[in-house]
Design a protein around this motif. Structure first.
Motif, short mmCIF file in Angstrom:
data_model
loop_
_atom_site.label_atom_id
_atom_site.label_comp_id
_atom_site.label_asym_id
_atom_site.label_seq_id
_atom_site.Cartn_x
_atom_site.Cartn_y
_atom_site.Cartn_z
N ILE A 1 -13.20 12.04 3.74
CA ILE A 1 -11.78 12.34 3.91
C ILE A 1 -10.98 11.04 3.86
CG2 ILE A 1 -10.02 13.20 5.54
CD1 ILE A 1 -11.68 15.45 4.46
N VAL A 2 -9.85 11.09 3.14
CA VAL A 2 -8.90 9.98 3.13
C VAL A 2 -7.66 10.46 3.87
CG1 VAL A 2 -7.45 8.49 1.69
CG2 VAL A 2 -9.75 9.13 0.90
N THR A 3 -7.29 9.74 4.92
CA THR A 3 -6.11 10.07 5.71
C THR A 3 -5.06 9.00 5.46
OG1 THR A 3 -7.49 11.09 7.41
CG2 THR A 3 -5.22 10.53 8.03
N VAL A 4 -3.88 9.43 5.08
CA VAL A 4 -2.79 8.50 4.76
C VAL A 4 -1.63 8.80 5.71
CG1 VAL A 4 -1.24 7.66 2.97
CG2 VAL A 4 -3.48 8.58 2.33
N ARG A 5 -1.10 7.74 6.32
CA ARG A 5 0.06 7.87 7.21
C ARG A 5 1.18 7.00 6.68
NH1 ARG A 5 -4.39 7.47 10.57
NH2 ARG A 5 -4.82 9.39 11.74
N GLY A 6 2.40 7.48 6.86
CA GLY A 6 3.54 6.70 6.41
C GLY A 6 4.81 7.51 6.44
N ASP A 7 5.84 6.95 5.85
CA ASP A 7 7.16 7.57 5.83
C ASP A 7 7.53 7.93 4.40
OD1 ASP A 7 9.71 8.37 6.85
OD2 ASP A 7 10.53 6.49 6.09
N GLY A 8 7.93 9.16 4.17
CA GLY A 8 8.34 9.59 2.84
C GLY A 8 7.20 9.59 1.84
N LEU A 9 6.03 10.04 2.25
CA LEU A 9 4.85 10.03 1.39
C LEU A 9 5.02 10.96 0.20
CD1 LEU A 9 2.06 10.06 4.12
CD2 LEU A 9 2.92 8.09 2.82
N ASP A 10 4.59 10.50 -0.94
CA ASP A 10 4.68 11.25 -2.20
C ASP A 10 3.27 11.70 -2.57
OD1 ASP A 10 4.68 12.01 -4.91
OD2 ASP A 10 6.23 10.56 -5.42
N ASP A 11 3.00 13.01 -2.44
CA ASP A 11 1.67 13.55 -2.70
C ASP A 11 1.17 13.19 -4.09
OD1 ASP A 11 -0.62 15.41 -2.08
OD2 ASP A 11 0.26 16.51 -3.74
N ALA A 12 2.01 13.33 -5.11
CA ALA A 12 1.59 13.03 -6.48
C ALA A 12 1.22 11.56 -6.64
CB ALA A 12 2.68 13.42 -7.46
N ALA A 13 1.99 10.68 -6.03
CA ALA A 13 1.70 9.24 -6.12
C ALA A 13 0.41 8.89 -5.39
CB ALA A 13 2.86 8.43 -5.55
N LEU A 14 0.16 9.55 -4.26
CA LEU A 14 -1.07 9.30 -3.52
C LEU A 14 -2.29 9.78 -4.30
CD1 LEU A 14 0.18 10.26 0.03
CD2 LEU A 14 -0.27 7.96 -0.84
N ARG A 15 -2.18 10.97 -4.88
CA ARG A 15 -3.28 11.50 -5.71
C ARG A 15 -3.53 10.59 -6.91
NH1 ARG A 15 -4.88 16.92 -4.94
NH2 ARG A 15 -3.83 17.86 -3.14
N ALA A 16 -2.47 10.09 -7.51
CA ALA A 16 -2.61 9.19 -8.66
C ALA A 16 -3.28 7.88 -8.24
CB ALA A 16 -1.24 8.91 -9.28
N ALA A 17 -2.97 7.38 -7.06
CA ALA A 17 -3.58 6.15 -6.57
C ALA A 17 -5.08 6.34 -6.33
CB ALA A 17 -2.88 5.68 -5.30
N ILE A 18 -5.46 7.49 -5.77
CA ILE A 18 -6.88 7.77 -5.56
C ILE A 18 -7.58 7.87 -6.90
CG2 ILE A 18 -8.53 9.49 -4.68
CD1 ILE A 18 -6.43 10.06 -2.42
N ASP A 19 -6.93 8.51 -7.86
CA ASP A 19 -7.47 8.61 -9.22
C ASP A 19 -7.61 7.21 -9.85
OD1 ASP A 19 -8.15 10.28 -11.65
OD2 ASP A 19 -6.44 9.14 -12.43
N GLU A 20 -6.62 6.37 -9.67
CA GLU A 20 -6.65 5.00 -10.20
C GLU A 20 -7.81 4.21 -9.61
OE1 GLU A 20 -5.59 1.85 -12.58
OE2 GLU A 20 -4.75 3.87 -12.65
N ALA A 21 -8.17 4.52 -8.37
CA ALA A 21 -9.31 3.84 -7.72
C ALA A 21 -10.64 4.35 -8.28
CB ALA A 21 -9.26 4.07 -6.22
N GLY A 22 -10.58 5.45 -9.05
CA GLY A 22 -11.78 5.98 -9.68
C GLY A 22 -12.38 7.20 -9.01
#
Length: 71
Positions: free
Chosen positions: A45-66
């Motif tokens: 599980i990857v847990t992300v905390r922050g303000d104004g989180l963008d689901d698409a950007a987070l998914r893209a970042a995980i994808d970019e990590a491979g």
């Protein structure tokens, strides 16, 4: 003004080691609004905390990590 911190969790089945943690944390940590990234190798599980989180950007970042987000 109080900032509301959000939390989003992602299931990432391919997480298996410290390299995975480093790769995902590095990419996701660069997404605007992210204040904390926690990667649980055992639960996959990857847990992300922050303000104004963008689901698409987070998914893209995980994808970019491979890695792929389940679901």
């Amino acid at each position: 003004m109080t900032t509301r911190v959000s939390e989003i969790r992602y299931s990432v089945p391919a997480i298996s080691c410290g390299h995975c943690v480093t790769a995902i944390s590095g990419e996701v940590g660069r997404v605007p609004g992210v204040s904390e990234v926690a990667v649980d190798v055992d639960a996959k599980i990857v847990t992300v905390r922050g303000d104004g989180l963008d689901d698409a950007a987070l998914r893209a970042a995980i994808d970019e990590a491979g890695y792929d987000v389940a679901g």
